[in-house]
Design a protein around this motif. Structure first.
Motif, short mmCIF file in Angstrom:
data_model
loop_
_atom_site.label_atom_id
_atom_site.label_comp_id
_atom_site.label_asym_id
_atom_site.label_seq_id
_atom_site.Cartn_x
_atom_site.Cartn_y
_atom_site.Cartn_z
N PRO A 1 7.05 25.47 -0.97
CA PRO A 1 5.79 25.13 -0.31
C PRO A 1 5.86 23.72 0.30
CG PRO A 1 5.37 26.04 -2.49
CD PRO A 1 6.86 25.89 -2.36
N VAL A 2 5.38 23.58 1.53
CA VAL A 2 5.45 22.28 2.22
C VAL A 2 4.04 21.84 2.60
CG1 VAL A 2 6.44 20.99 4.15
CG2 VAL A 2 7.65 22.98 3.26
N TYR A 3 3.75 20.58 2.33
CA TYR A 3 2.47 20.01 2.76
C TYR A 3 2.74 18.79 3.62
CZ TYR A 3 0.65 23.00 -0.87
OH TYR A 3 0.36 24.10 -1.62
N ALA A 4 1.81 18.54 4.52
CA ALA A 4 1.95 17.35 5.35
C ALA A 4 0.80 16.41 5.03
CB ALA A 4 1.92 17.73 6.83
N GLU A 5 1.15 15.13 4.86
CA GLU A 5 0.12 14.16 4.48
C GLU A 5 0.23 12.88 5.31
OE1 GLU A 5 -0.16 15.39 -0.24
OE2 GLU A 5 0.87 13.55 0.31
N GLY A 6 -0.91 12.32 5.62
CA GLY A 6 -0.95 10.99 6.20
C GLY A 6 -1.22 10.00 5.07
N TRP A 7 -0.32 9.03 4.94
CA TRP A 7 -0.51 8.02 3.89
C TRP A 7 -1.06 6.76 4.54
CZ3 TRP A 7 4.50 8.08 0.37
CH2 TRP A 7 4.62 9.37 -0.20
N TYR A 8 -2.28 6.45 4.25
CA TYR A 8 -2.93 5.29 4.87
C TYR A 8 -2.78 4.09 3.95
CZ TYR A 8 -4.61 8.22 8.54
OH TYR A 8 -4.65 9.05 9.63
N SER A 9 -1.92 3.17 4.40
CA SER A 9 -1.59 2.04 3.52
C SER A 9 -2.77 1.09 3.34
CB SER A 9 -0.37 1.30 4.06
OG SER A 9 -0.55 0.97 5.41
N GLY B 1 0.83 -1.21 0.00
CA GLY B 1 0.00 0.00 0.00
C GLY B 1 0.86 1.25 0.00
N ALA B 2 1.87 1.26 0.86
CA ALA B 2 2.74 2.43 0.97
C ALA B 2 3.53 2.63 -0.32
CB ALA B 2 3.68 2.28 2.16
N LEU B 3 4.01 1.53 -0.90
CA LEU B 3 4.78 1.65 -2.15
C LEU B 3 3.90 2.19 -3.28
CD1 LEU B 3 6.98 -1.58 -2.06
CD2 LEU B 3 7.78 0.79 -2.08
N ASN B 4 2.65 1.73 -3.33
CA ASN B 4 1.75 2.22 -4.36
C ASN B 4 1.55 3.72 -4.25
OD1 ASN B 4 1.28 -0.08 -5.88
ND2 ASN B 4 -0.33 -0.80 -4.50
#
Ligand code: SF4
Length: 303
Positions: free
Chosen positions: A134-142, A30-33
């Motif tokens: 510009p910086v963004y913060a994201e949660g990657w839900y695998s 999931g994370a790799l995708n």
């Protein structure tokens, strides 16, 4: 600094759980995708990825497991991944701080705690790199391969306020005695609040095991037999009174060692007995107990 050094020097000890291997594998895929989707490569079966493609993916990763520390040393965070935010031509237009999340993805928007955590990384990164794009913060839900961006104002002021709030203060925090919290609290020898709460009936005495504040009337250092006088509280600041309430005690092991040490030092003040076992009219003390000088701490004694 001390806490940080200890934190950084402490290796993590993940426990290998055989039964979790499928979930871990799904999480990795999931994370790799998500990472592939960020590198403008479109959908690629992981087993078909060429070396060149993998290098391209790697080139957008600017840092992983990086430690961020504010210039003043007070704030610290560990980010999972910092990747380049690519435009449609493949040029970097900014940075994305990504935190890999294995838990349940949010239904609509990120919950407050996760949002705060992500914005903390974002804002700390910006503070450390004044010339940042510009910086963004994201949660990657695998688990379902969704990306949730944390928007909102900077959280650094709140973080500094929290840091200030954790500093030892001159005056102790207000006591909030209760059976649950005081039951396992290890600070009773220094806290006058619980003893006053016992007098006021806010705290129950406990039946089988109880804590006491006493004076030693007699102590036989060979056999470990003792006679104690209960010292009820006067006021709320740890002052004690005498009483007619006397009880016998048998001390063994750690409790006996601690009592001997205290008496051998010439100590004559009040004594805190933690977790004595009540047995009819007498009490037993052993390895499960604490025998400490009663030392109500009303003000910081730090130099
Ligand atoms: S013993 Fe004192 S410090 Fe410990 S939980 Fe109770 S009130 Fe708080």
């Amino acid at each position: 600094t001390l806490e940080r050094d200890i934190f950084l020097a402490t290796p993590r000890h993940p426990r290998w759980k055989d039964e979790m291997i499928t979930k871990a594998h799904d999480g990795l895929v999931g994370a790799l995708n998500i990472l592939f989707s960020k590198s403008n490569m479109g959908k690629v079966g992981l087993s078909e990825v060429s070396v060149a493609q993998w290098k391209q993916v790697q080139s957008i990763v600017l840092a992983n497991e990086g430690t961020l520390v504010s210039e003043c040393g007070r704030l610290m965070g560990r980010l999972d991944l910092l990747v380049a935010d690519l435009d449609e031509n493949g040029d970097s237009k900014g940075w994305i701080v990504a935190d890999l999340k294995t838990g349940n993805p949010p239904k609509q928007k990120l919950n407050e705690k996760v949002s705060r955590q992500l914005r903390f990384y974002r804002d700390l990164l910006k503070a450390i790199n004044p010339d940042h794009p510009p910086v963004y913060a994201e949660g990657w839900y695998s688990s379902n391969q969704t990306i949730h961006r944390a928007d909102g104002p900077s959280v650094l002021d709140e973080a500094f306020a929290a840091w200030e709030g954790m500093r030892p203060t001159e005056e102790p925090l207000e006591g909030t005695p209760g059976d649950v919290q005081c039951g396992f609290c290890e600070w009773k020898a220094w806290c006058p609040i619980w003893w006053a709460a016992r007098r006021d009936g806010t705290l129950s005495p406990g039946s089988m095991f109880r804590d006491e504040v006493v004076r030693a009337v007699r102590f036989d250092r060979e056999s470990g037999a003792a006679l104690f006088e209960r010292m009820p509280p006067l006021g709320d600041e740890g002052e004690l009174a005498h009483s007619d309430h006397r009880f016998g005690a048998i001390l063994r092991d750690q409790a006996l060692d601690q009592m001997r040490e205290l008496m051998d030092s010439g100590y004559e003040g009040a004594i805190f007995l933690g977790s004595v076992r009540v047995d009819g009219k007498i009490v037993h003390l052993g390895d499960w107990c604490e025998v400490l000088p009663w030392t109500p701490l009303l003000k910081s004694i730090r130099e």
